[in-house]
Design an enzyme around this catalytic site. Structure first.
Site, PDB file in Angstrom:
ATOM      1  N   ASP A 160       0.728  -1.348   0.116  1.00  0.00           N
ATOM      2  CA  ASP A 160      -0.200   0.009  -0.120  1.00  0.00           C
ATOM      3  C   ASP A 160       0.931   1.258   0.150  1.00  0.00           C
ATOM      4  O   ASP A 160       1.436   1.502   0.550  1.00  0.00           O
ATOM      5  CB  ASP A 160      -1.085   0.337   0.987  1.00  0.00           C
ATOM      6  CG  ASP A 160      -1.674   1.231   1.510  1.00  0.00           C
ATOM      7  OD1 ASP A 160      -1.453   2.376   2.023  1.00  0.00           O
ATOM      8  OD2 ASP A 160      -3.284   0.725   0.354  1.00  0.00           O
ATOM      9  N   GLU A 195      -4.111   2.391  -4.805  1.00  0.00           N
ATOM     10  CA  GLU A 195      -3.114   2.644  -4.579  1.00  0.00           C
ATOM     11  C   GLU A 195      -2.217   1.066  -4.096  1.00  0.00           C
ATOM     12  O   GLU A 195      -1.228   1.310  -3.533  1.00  0.00           O
ATOM     13  CB  GLU A 195      -2.626   3.558  -3.199  1.00  0.00           C
ATOM     14  CG  GLU A 195      -2.797   3.790  -1.926  1.00  0.00           C
ATOM     15  CD  GLU A 195      -4.195   4.043  -1.738  1.00  0.00           C
ATOM     16  OE1 GLU A 195      -4.691   5.023  -1.088  1.00  0.00           O
ATOM     17  OE2 GLU A 195      -5.169   4.685  -3.108  1.00  0.00           O
ATOM     18  N   ASP A 210      -1.301   9.256 -10.857  1.00  0.00           N
ATOM     19  CA  ASP A 210      -0.616   8.806 -11.881  1.00  0.00           C
ATOM     20  C   ASP A 210       0.606   8.178 -12.400  1.00  0.00           C
ATOM     21  O   ASP A 210       1.119   7.212 -12.616  1.00  0.00           O
ATOM     22  CB  ASP A 210      -1.922   8.790 -12.956  1.00  0.00           C
ATOM     23  CG  ASP A 210      -3.386   8.654 -12.981  1.00  0.00           C
ATOM     24  OD1 ASP A 210      -3.788   8.711 -11.554  1.00  0.00           O
ATOM     25  OD2 ASP A 210      -4.445   9.612 -13.639  1.00  0.00           O
ATOM     26  N   HIS A 268      -3.885  15.133  -9.101  1.00  0.00           N
ATOM     27  CA  HIS A 268      -4.607  13.177 -10.032  1.00  0.00           C
ATOM     28  C   HIS A 268      -3.347  12.275 -10.979  1.00  0.00           C
ATOM     29  O   HIS A 268      -3.201  11.369 -11.206  1.00  0.00           O
ATOM     30  CB  HIS A 268      -5.752  13.228 -10.317  1.00  0.00           C
ATOM     31  CG  HIS A 268      -6.789  13.507  -8.719  1.00  0.00           C
ATOM     32  ND1 HIS A 268      -6.926  12.125  -8.164  1.00  0.00           N
ATOM     33  CD2 HIS A 268      -7.319  14.090  -8.385  1.00  0.00           C
ATOM     34  CE1 HIS A 268      -7.577  13.020  -6.780  1.00  0.00           C
ATOM     35  NE2 HIS A 268      -8.183  14.100  -7.370  1.00  0.00           N
TER      36      HIS A 268
END
Length: 309
Positions: A187, A230, A204, A200
């Site tokens: 994570d 993620e 990415d 964002h």
């Protein structure tokens, strides 16, 4: 209609939030604005009691379209094969029948007629060969399409659909032959902060970078998957805890030693990891449950660490 009114309210709230967000930005990248619009809408849906998530929605739609496309292609190929076989059978049968009729007749120029029949058969066989080549080409395209339906479009890692297929096969062999399997759940720490701070699109880029580092760190017969958002998962084939732990530590070091520069700003990321080994009778769900609990422990202990269970 109450549900329609509720959706209307969600849309209104989303529009207000989007307008406020855009007005605060001096420069707005069009792609980033579009992503914000979509994510804001899904966020408002969840706040209003709808269990709808963007990643799950996109993956579901992608899977539906891929499956439909594959089914159509397969039906076309099957139909083409059947027609091809029928055509071949008819050609062979009728060629024999015509020859037998010709050989028993004195009123027809037999050599000339036979030459015409042979030329017809030659052309038809050439067409059959071309059709067979087309079938092989279509089968290869369908196989490639099948592979693509198991790939996450952003990171190019395998998706959850592929994970379920692979895990079923691995667990079966593991129970039958007592082979080692290890599962590593990963994570990205504070990923929301990356999206909030840098946007964002930057988020990415971070996910793409992580995916590349995972691929470089694992063996060719291990597989890395984007589990969702993620979160990532790696299945180690024929590897115990000690071997998998070395790879996990290598991944963590690679992530710590790499930084992403986005629009002149440095983005650093750390990982919380949970590792567990296969136990007899394990299912994919039980493996993930233990690995996920280890990730939770890693987060609780301060993040940027590996917990083995």
């Amino acid at each position: 209609m109450q549900s329609l009114e509720k959706i209307t309210d969600v849309v209104k709230k989303s529009c207000e939030e989007i307008k406020g967000s855009i007005s605060k930005k001096e420069k707005a990248d069009a792609a980033e604005v579009i992503k914000d619009v979509v994510e804001t809408f899904f966020s408002q849906l969840r706040k209003s009691g709808y269990a709808v998530y963007l990643d799950e929605y996109l993956e579901s739609e992608h899977e539906k379209k891929s499956r439909k496309c594959i089914d159509i292609a397969r039906e076309s190929i099957d139909s083409f094969k059947e027609s091809n076989e029928n055509l071949k059978t008819i050609t062979e049968t009728h060629t024999i029948e015509i020859e037998s009729i010709v050989e028993g007749s004195e009123e027809i120029n037999i050599p000339k007629f036979k030459n015409r029949i042979e030329a017809f058969q030659h052309d038809l066989l050439q067409e059959l060969q071309r059709a067979n080549e087309l079938i092989r080409s279509l089968e290869n395209e369908v196989e490639e399409l099948q592979k693509q339906s198991n790939i996450d479009p952003l990171t190019k890692l395998y998706n959850r659909k592929a994970l379920e297929i692979d895990a079923k096969e691995l667990l079966k062999h593991s129970d039958e032959r007592n082979l080692n399997i290890a599962t590593l759940m990963i994570d990205a720490d504070d990923f929301k902060k990356v999206n909030d701070t840098f946007g964002h699109l930057a988020g990415d880029k971070v996910l793409i970078l992580l995916a590349r580092l995972f691929k470089l760190s694992i063996r060719e017969y291990d597989r890395a998957y984007r589990y969702g958002g993620e979160e990532f998962l790696i299945l180690f084939n024929r590897a115990g805890k000690e071997e998998a732990q070395k790879v996990a530590e290598r991944i963590m070091k690679a992530v710590q030693n790499n930084k992403l520069i986005y629009k002149g700003q440095v983005i650093r990321i750390t990982l919380s990891m949970g590792l567990t080994a296969h136990q007899r009778g394990d299912t994919l769900e039980s493996l993930i449950e233990r690995a996920d609990a280890a990730v939770y422990q890693a987060k609780h202990d301060g993040k940027n660490r590996l917990v083995v269970r």
